[in-house]
Design a protein around this motif. Sequence first.
Motif, PDB file in Angstrom:
ATOM      1  N   GLY A   1       0.613   4.044   1.554  1.00  0.00           N
ATOM      2  CA  GLY A   1       0.686   2.589   1.670  1.00  0.00           C
ATOM      3  C   GLY A   1      -0.283   1.896   0.738  1.00  0.00           C
ATOM      4  N   LEU A   2      -1.501   2.435   0.635  1.00  0.00           N
ATOM      5  CA  LEU A   2      -2.495   1.880  -0.272  1.00  0.00           C
ATOM      6  C   LEU A   2      -2.040   1.992  -1.720  1.00  0.00           C
ATOM      7  CD1 LEU A   2      -5.419   0.809  -0.744  1.00  0.00           C
ATOM      8  CD2 LEU A   2      -6.137   3.206  -0.798  1.00  0.00           C
ATOM      9  N   TYR A   3      -1.558   3.179  -2.106  1.00  0.00           N
ATOM     10  CA  TYR A   3      -1.091   3.388  -3.480  1.00  0.00           C
ATOM     11  C   TYR A   3       0.095   2.482  -3.806  1.00  0.00           C
ATOM     12  CZ  TYR A   3       2.450   5.183  -6.587  1.00  0.00           C
ATOM     13  OH  TYR A   3       3.460   5.257  -7.508  1.00  0.00           O
ATOM     14  N   PHE A   4       1.049   2.398  -2.908  1.00  0.00           N
ATOM     15  CA  PHE A   4       2.293   1.664  -3.173  1.00  0.00           C
ATOM     16  C   PHE A   4       2.004   0.194  -3.476  1.00  0.00           C
ATOM     17  CE2 PHE A   4       6.560   0.128  -1.364  1.00  0.00           C
ATOM     18  CZ  PHE A   4       7.209   0.347  -2.571  1.00  0.00           C
ATOM     19  N   ALA A   5       1.131  -0.417  -2.662  1.00  0.00           N
ATOM     20  CA  ALA A   5       0.827  -1.828  -2.872  1.00  0.00           C
ATOM     21  C   ALA A   5      -0.030  -2.046  -4.105  1.00  0.00           C
ATOM     22  CB  ALA A   5       0.116  -2.395  -1.643  1.00  0.00           C
ATOM     23  N   ALA A   6      -0.877  -1.079  -4.429  1.00  0.00           N
ATOM     24  CA  ALA A   6      -1.765  -1.228  -5.583  1.00  0.00           C
ATOM     25  C   ALA A   6      -1.054  -0.949  -6.897  1.00  0.00           C
ATOM     26  CB  ALA A   6      -2.969  -0.298  -5.438  1.00  0.00           C
ATOM     27  N   SER A   7       0.032  -0.196  -6.869  1.00  0.00           N
ATOM     28  CA  SER A   7       0.675   0.256  -8.099  1.00  0.00           C
ATOM     29  C   SER A   7       1.715  -0.711  -8.635  1.00  0.00           C
ATOM     30  CB  SER A   7       1.328   1.627  -7.871  1.00  0.00           C
ATOM     31  OG  SER A   7       1.940   2.108  -9.042  1.00  0.00           O
TER      32      SER A   7
ATOM     33  N   ALA B   1       2.632  -1.104   6.824  1.00  0.00           N
ATOM     34  CA  ALA B   1       1.554  -1.949   7.337  1.00  0.00           C
ATOM     35  C   ALA B   1       0.310  -1.805   6.459  1.00  0.00           C
ATOM     36  CB  ALA B   1       1.236  -1.593   8.782  1.00  0.00           C
ATOM     37  N   CYS B   2       0.011  -0.569   6.043  1.00  0.00           N
ATOM     38  CA  CYS B   2      -1.123  -0.344   5.142  1.00  0.00           C
ATOM     39  C   CYS B   2      -0.881  -1.004   3.787  1.00  0.00           C
ATOM     40  CB  CYS B   2      -1.359   1.160   4.960  1.00  0.00           C
ATOM     41  SG  CYS B   2      -1.944   1.998   6.451  1.00  0.00           S
ATOM     42  N   ALA B   3       0.364  -0.975   3.321  1.00  0.00           N
ATOM     43  CA  ALA B   3       0.701  -1.649   2.070  1.00  0.00           C
ATOM     44  C   ALA B   3       0.496  -3.155   2.195  1.00  0.00           C
ATOM     45  CB  ALA B   3       2.134  -1.334   1.667  1.00  0.00           C
ATOM     46  N   ALA B   4       0.901  -3.731   3.332  1.00  0.00           N
ATOM     47  CA  ALA B   4       0.721  -5.167   3.550  1.00  0.00           C
ATOM     48  C   ALA B   4      -0.763  -5.527   3.603  1.00  0.00           C
ATOM     49  CB  ALA B   4       1.423  -5.588   4.839  1.00  0.00           C
ATOM     50  N   VAL B   5      -1.556  -4.714   4.304  1.00  0.00           N
ATOM     51  CA  VAL B   5      -3.001  -4.956   4.362  1.00  0.00           C
ATOM     52  C   VAL B   5      -3.606  -4.882   2.970  1.00  0.00           C
ATOM     53  CG1 VAL B   5      -5.186  -3.956   5.150  1.00  0.00           C
ATOM     54  CG2 VAL B   5      -3.286  -4.202   6.746  1.00  0.00           C
ATOM     55  N   THR B   6      -3.162  -3.915   2.167  1.00  0.00           N
ATOM     56  CA  THR B   6      -3.684  -3.755   0.811  1.00  0.00           C
ATOM     57  C   THR B   6      -3.379  -4.973  -0.048  1.00  0.00           C
ATOM     58  OG1 THR B   6      -3.447  -1.349   0.959  1.00  0.00           O
ATOM     59  CG2 THR B   6      -3.624  -2.294  -1.240  1.00  0.00           C
ATOM     60  N   ARG B   7      -2.175  -5.490   0.038  1.00  0.00           N
ATOM     61  CA  ARG B   7      -1.807  -6.665  -0.751  1.00  0.00           C
ATOM     62  C   ARG B   7      -2.589  -7.884  -0.295  1.00  0.00           C
ATOM     63  NH1 ARG B   7       1.664  -6.490  -4.438  1.00  0.00           N
ATOM     64  NH2 ARG B   7       1.710  -8.765  -4.498  1.00  0.00           N
ATOM     65  N   LEU B   8      -2.805  -8.039   0.990  1.00  0.00           N
ATOM     66  CA  LEU B   8      -3.463  -9.229   1.509  1.00  0.00           C
ATOM     67  C   LEU B   8      -4.966  -9.218   1.266  1.00  0.00           C
ATOM     68  CD1 LEU B   8      -1.489  -9.606   4.851  1.00  0.00           C
ATOM     69  CD2 LEU B   8      -1.313 -11.073   2.842  1.00  0.00           C
ATOM     70  N   LEU B   9      -5.583  -8.037   1.337  1.00  0.00           N
ATOM     71  CA  LEU B   9      -7.033  -7.942   1.168  1.00  0.00           C
ATOM     72  C   LEU B   9      -7.445  -7.561  -0.246  1.00  0.00           C
ATOM     73  CD1 LEU B   9      -8.177  -6.133   4.455  1.00  0.00           C
ATOM     74  CD2 LEU B   9      -8.098  -8.587   3.962  1.00  0.00           C
TER      75      LEU B   9
END
Length: 464
Positions: A116-122, A397-405
């Motif tokens: 999730g972290l990687y997906f939102a950051a990439s 959910a982790c992807a959403a948190v990564t994008r928002l924060l």
Amino acid sequence: MAAQQDDDRPGLPRTLEALACGFVLFMLSNAFIGPFLDPLQAGGENIPVLRLMWLPVYALILALAVWRAPRLMSFWLPAGALSLLIFWVFASASWSLDPGTTNRRALAAAFTTLFGLYFAASFDGKRMAEILATTFLVLALAGLAAAVGYPKMGVQHDINAGDWRGLWYEKNQMGAMMVYGALAAMAAMLAGSRHRKRMVVTILLCAAMIVMSKSKTSLLVLMVGLAGSFLLAAMRRGPATAVIVVWLGVTVIGAAVIVMWLAPELLFKALGKDPSLTGRTDIWAALLRQSAKAPMTGYGYAVFWTLESAPANWIRKETGWLVPTAHNGWLDILAQLGWVGVSLCALILGGALLVGLFRFQRLRDGYWATLFLVIFLMTTFSESFILERNGIAWALACAAVTRLLGPVLAQVSAPKWTMPPLFNPSPPLAWSLASPDPEPVVWAAATSTKPVVFGRRAVSPFGA
């Protein structure tokens, strides 16, 4: 501030990376290890062959994260918060009822979180929504084929006989997947995707699959998600519209709270539920009594509901049936990780949502992160999605948190695409809240080359 976007340039490497993400999303949806491969619903964890199937997926996630390591380091705030939560998950092995099982399942939760972290950051918001929508379109088509061509698997035959379940164990699982697909397709359109016809087809097909599943909860969540998309888009039209939307939202939420407090039977009847939520209130009361014996730490991650668990067996004895979960994400985390775990989850998820109320315009993702987190938090009170290992709900959910924060991707030039090195330099990123003075809005018709400026709002012809 200038519009900001990722260096999502066309090319074979980027296409292969998107396909790899689609494959991981497909696996995390658990469609592949559904009723066809795992009819006893063991989830692959207690079947050696199916458990080994996840190892290549973890290897792929790790390879993708290493490929984008510089970008992930730029997202230090969400990465640090999620890492702290995963640290507590691993630490729970020291007091777990079954340390070996906790360690193994904690590793699965760590890789789910990492993806999730990687997906939102990439990927930028538009490309990310397109990948999600396309993946769920494939899942919806496969579920449709299963329901029509192989009803023994695609249609339920128990108490919910006739309801479609597609590639999953039961109808509510399919309903949740279709909600995620429709929301992603709507976000992609609002973010300016060029594949508008495909997105419309995805929304219509996902909605039809929800109707055929007869999952009232999924239908309600779908309506909330789509209505939220329109409301957030309307807020960009000016301060007056924003005030009206906020007032409307507060009024609707307040009315729902009043109805829930004074006449909850009306809400339960609308959702097709009995006041005890099919016996869940009895489970919750019994679980709270057992959790009070280990209030701060819980009994260890992902071992509370095993067949050998003494506190879980007391609950099963009280309720008179083989309870598999609490059917409440927060109570499950309380039983597994104690109040420390609940507090960490609440700070991360709630904090990200609070920040999202100020940053949803700046993210350029069609409001996907904010709305998905709203939907996720809504469903956690009836489903155990928080820290779900090998599950797409927690990964997103982790992807959403990564994008928002995380930082906002800065606009970069678009030189001719070449094969990037392993540690290619990332474009500049910056963390900022929504701008109080938006840029001018430029509307352009599809057949016109001369944009028309309206006021001080900046909206593309296809939305945010």
